[in-house]
Scaffold this active site. Sequence first.
Site, PDB file in Angstrom:
ATOM      1  N   LYS A 180       0.845  -1.166  -0.176  1.00 18.10           N
ATOM      2  CA  LYS A 180       0.079  -0.038   0.071  1.00 18.10           C
ATOM      3  C   LYS A 180       0.886   1.199  -0.127  1.00 18.10           C
ATOM      4  CE  LYS A 180      -2.080  -1.252   3.696  1.00 18.10           C
ATOM      5  NZ  LYS A 180      -1.260  -2.451   4.292  1.00 18.10           N
ATOM      6  N   ARG A 223      -9.538   1.190   8.939  1.00 17.51           N
ATOM      7  CA  ARG A 223      -9.066  -0.223   9.386  1.00 17.51           C
ATOM      8  C   ARG A 223     -10.336  -1.074  10.116  1.00 17.51           C
ATOM      9  NH1 ARG A 223      -3.487   0.420   8.872  1.00 17.51           N
ATOM     10  NH2 ARG A 223      -2.320  -1.468   9.305  1.00 17.51           N
ATOM     11  N   ARG A 232      11.604  -6.107   4.358  1.00 18.95           N
ATOM     12  CA  ARG A 232      11.543  -4.591   4.378  1.00 18.95           C
ATOM     13  C   ARG A 232      12.279  -3.839   4.881  1.00 18.95           C
ATOM     14  NH1 ARG A 232       5.601  -2.016   5.470  1.00 18.95           N
ATOM     15  NH2 ARG A 232       6.001  -3.182   7.488  1.00 18.95           N
ATOM     16  N   ARG A 248      11.578  -2.357  10.609  1.00 20.05           N
ATOM     17  CA  ARG A 248      10.653  -1.686  11.653  1.00 20.05           C
ATOM     18  C   ARG A 248      10.383  -3.051  12.452  1.00 20.05           C
ATOM     19  NH1 ARG A 248       5.564   0.059   7.910  1.00 20.05           N
ATOM     20  NH2 ARG A 248       4.213  -1.150   9.600  1.00 20.05           N
ATOM     21  N   ARG A 253      -0.681  -9.057  13.201  1.00 22.72           N
ATOM     22  CA  ARG A 253      -1.040  -8.031  12.365  1.00 22.72           C
ATOM     23  C   ARG A 253      -2.036  -8.775  11.495  1.00 22.72           C
ATOM     24  NH1 ARG A 253       4.083  -5.491  10.358  1.00 22.72           N
ATOM     25  NH2 ARG A 253       2.763  -4.028   8.907  1.00 22.72           N
TER      26      ARG A 253
HETATM   27  P1  AP5 Z   1       4.892  -1.599   1.727  1.00 18.23           P
HETATM   28  O1  AP5 Z   1       4.318  -0.674   0.705  1.00 18.23           O
HETATM   29  O2  AP5 Z   1       5.527  -1.307   2.798  1.00 18.23           O
HETATM   30  O3  AP5 Z   1       3.515  -2.465   2.463  1.00 18.23           O
HETATM   31  P2  AP5 Z   1       2.249  -1.879   2.932  1.00 18.23           P
HETATM   32  O4  AP5 Z   1       0.977  -2.312   2.544  1.00 18.23           O
HETATM   33  O5  AP5 Z   1       2.397  -0.295   3.195  1.00 18.23           O
HETATM   34  O6  AP5 Z   1       2.569  -2.598   4.442  1.00 18.23           O
HETATM   35  P3  AP5 Z   1       2.614  -1.978   5.801  1.00 18.23           P
HETATM   36  O7  AP5 Z   1       3.304  -3.038   6.699  1.00 18.23           O
HETATM   37  O8  AP5 Z   1       3.181  -0.499   6.035  1.00 18.23           O
HETATM   38  O9  AP5 Z   1       1.075  -1.984   6.058  1.00 18.23           O
HETATM   39  P4  AP5 Z   1       0.324  -1.992   7.452  1.00 18.23           P
HETATM   40  O10 AP5 Z   1      -1.130  -1.713   7.030  1.00 18.23           O
HETATM   41  O11 AP5 Z   1       0.370  -3.070   8.330  1.00 18.23           O
HETATM   42  O12 AP5 Z   1       1.147  -0.990   8.395  1.00 18.23           O
HETATM   43  P5  AP5 Z   1       0.906   0.654   8.879  1.00 18.23           P
HETATM   44  O13 AP5 Z   1       2.057   1.509   8.601  1.00 18.23           O
HETATM   45  O14 AP5 Z   1      -0.499   1.059   7.828  1.00 18.23           O
HETATM   46  O15 AP5 Z   1       5.499  -2.876   1.264  1.00 18.23           O
HETATM   47  C1  AP5 Z   1       5.969  -4.130   2.022  1.00 18.23           C
HETATM   48  C2  AP5 Z   1       7.488  -4.524   1.401  1.00 18.23           C
HETATM   49  O16 AP5 Z   1       7.262  -5.328   0.418  1.00 18.23           O
HETATM   50  C3  AP5 Z   1       8.409  -3.446   1.412  1.00 18.23           C
HETATM   51  O17 AP5 Z   1       9.660  -3.988   1.525  1.00 18.23           O
HETATM   52  C4  AP5 Z   1       8.236  -3.190  -0.428  1.00 18.23           C
HETATM   53  O18 AP5 Z   1       9.373  -2.542  -0.864  1.00 18.23           O
HETATM   54  C5  AP5 Z   1       7.827  -4.678  -0.701  1.00 18.23           C
HETATM   55  N1  AP5 Z   1       7.094  -4.401  -1.927  1.00 18.23           N
HETATM   56  C6  AP5 Z   1       5.935  -3.822  -2.178  1.00 18.23           C
HETATM   57  N2  AP5 Z   1       5.186  -4.008  -3.442  1.00 18.23           N
HETATM   58  C7  AP5 Z   1       5.978  -5.178  -3.721  1.00 18.23           C
HETATM   59  C8  AP5 Z   1       5.898  -6.103  -5.047  1.00 18.23           C
HETATM   60  N3  AP5 Z   1       4.882  -5.943  -5.842  1.00 18.23           N
HETATM   61  N4  AP5 Z   1       6.826  -6.939  -5.148  1.00 18.23           N
HETATM   62  C9  AP5 Z   1       7.824  -7.078  -4.055  1.00 18.23           C
HETATM   63  N5  AP5 Z   1       7.941  -6.328  -3.017  1.00 18.23           N
HETATM   64  C10 AP5 Z   1       7.122  -5.369  -2.869  1.00 18.23           C
HETATM   65  O19 AP5 Z   1       0.365   0.571  10.231  1.00 18.23           O
HETATM   66  C11 AP5 Z   1       1.198  -0.214  11.464  1.00 18.23           C
HETATM   67  C12 AP5 Z   1       0.524  -0.065  12.439  1.00 18.23           C
HETATM   68  O20 AP5 Z   1      -0.039   1.171  13.055  1.00 18.23           O
HETATM   69  C13 AP5 Z   1      -0.719  -1.000  12.751  1.00 18.23           C
HETATM   70  O21 AP5 Z   1      -0.324  -2.334  12.889  1.00 18.23           O
HETATM   71  C14 AP5 Z   1      -1.712  -0.289  13.786  1.00 18.23           C
HETATM   72  O22 AP5 Z   1      -1.257  -0.980  14.978  1.00 18.23           O
HETATM   73  C15 AP5 Z   1      -1.278   1.041  13.567  1.00 18.23           C
HETATM   74  N6  AP5 Z   1      -2.366   1.573  12.660  1.00 18.23           N
HETATM   75  C16 AP5 Z   1      -2.109   2.552  11.642  1.00 18.23           C
HETATM   76  N7  AP5 Z   1      -3.166   2.593  10.752  1.00 18.23           N
HETATM   77  C17 AP5 Z   1      -4.245   2.413  11.890  1.00 18.23           C
HETATM   78  C18 AP5 Z   1      -5.549   2.576  11.970  1.00 18.23           C
HETATM   79  N8  AP5 Z   1      -6.432   2.976  10.993  1.00 18.23           N
HETATM   80  N9  AP5 Z   1      -6.388   2.137  12.968  1.00 18.23           N
HETATM   81  C19 AP5 Z   1      -5.716   1.606  14.210  1.00 18.23           C
HETATM   82  N10 AP5 Z   1      -4.504   1.352  14.120  1.00 18.23           N
HETATM   83  C20 AP5 Z   1      -3.655   1.854  12.999  1.00 18.23           C
END
Ligand code: AP5
Length: 210
Positions: A13, A88, A123, A156, A167
């Site tokens: 994402k 979420r 990552r 991370r 997660r």
């Molecule tokens: P990346 O682009 O980093 O993936 P992502 O989907 O953004 O993953 P996140 O782990 O950031 O998502 P998340 O939803 O768990 O975490 P968030 O930060 O929102 O890609 C992943 C890896 O794959 C990278 O290394 C990239 O280079 C690689 N890659 C990408 N595309 C690829 C492809 N096509 N092929 C190969 N490799 C690829 O949230 C973190 C925490 O914050 C949550 O757990 C929660 O505790 C809290 N939080 C955040 N938002 C909320 C909310 N709305 N409500 C409550 N808690 C929240």
Amino acid sequence: MRLILLGPPGAGKGTQAKSISEKLDICTISTGAMLRAAIRDNTPLGKEAQEYIDKGKLVPDETVVAIVKERLSLPDCEKGYILDGFPRTIAQAEAIDKNGIKIDKVLSLEVDDDVITERLSGRRECKECGATYHILYNPSEKGEKCDKCGGELICRKDDEPETIRNRMKVYHEETEPIKAYYETQGKVVTVKGRDKVEDTQKAVFSALGI
Ligand code: AP5
């Protein structure tokens, strides 16, 4: 374009949000990135968020809704925005509607569970600017340093195997039902995440018609 990016942890994402944001010149609002910045700055929000994030749990809805509402009130959101990682829960999706926040499309980025662990364990994130890399699929040209700012690349804390499992469980139980919520509004487009970042980007642009 007012867009929601939906998908499991590690679906890509954040990676796709960056490409869409550059292409359309609109801002990305990543709740995960905002919460991590608050943790880095040791603010009261950061202190509250850390205990949830480190365990792979969701931060309470009221807290997250409040920071998103505040962020959306800034002038750079007037021409459009990408919500990455929000909503979420169904309660967060309902809060979007109750607060009159406009959404045009919801992009569901779908990746199988077995690919997620590999993606997240490889990552790396820049300690300074938050840019995201993958040691195999999207490496930095400067090795252990960030291409953009030269900052140190780190893992991370929530990318530990046990936390990834939590997660994923939380995602399936609380976030996945949101897709059906927006399907009833006729806003969902689905893209299957590909093995290469560029191939996924092409499929995403095509699905969004941009
Ligand atoms: P990346 O682009 O980093 O993936 P992502 O989907 O953004 O993953 P996140 O782990 O950031 O998502 P998340 O939803 O768990 O975490 P968030 O930060 O929102 O890609 C992943 C890896 O794959 C990278 O290394 C990239 O280079 C690689 N890659 C990408 N595309 C690829 C492809 N096509 N092929 C190969 N490799 C690829 O949230 C973190 C925490 O914050 C949550 O757990 C929660 O505790 C809290 N939080 C955040 N938002 C909320 C909310 N709305 N409500 C409550 N808690 C929240």
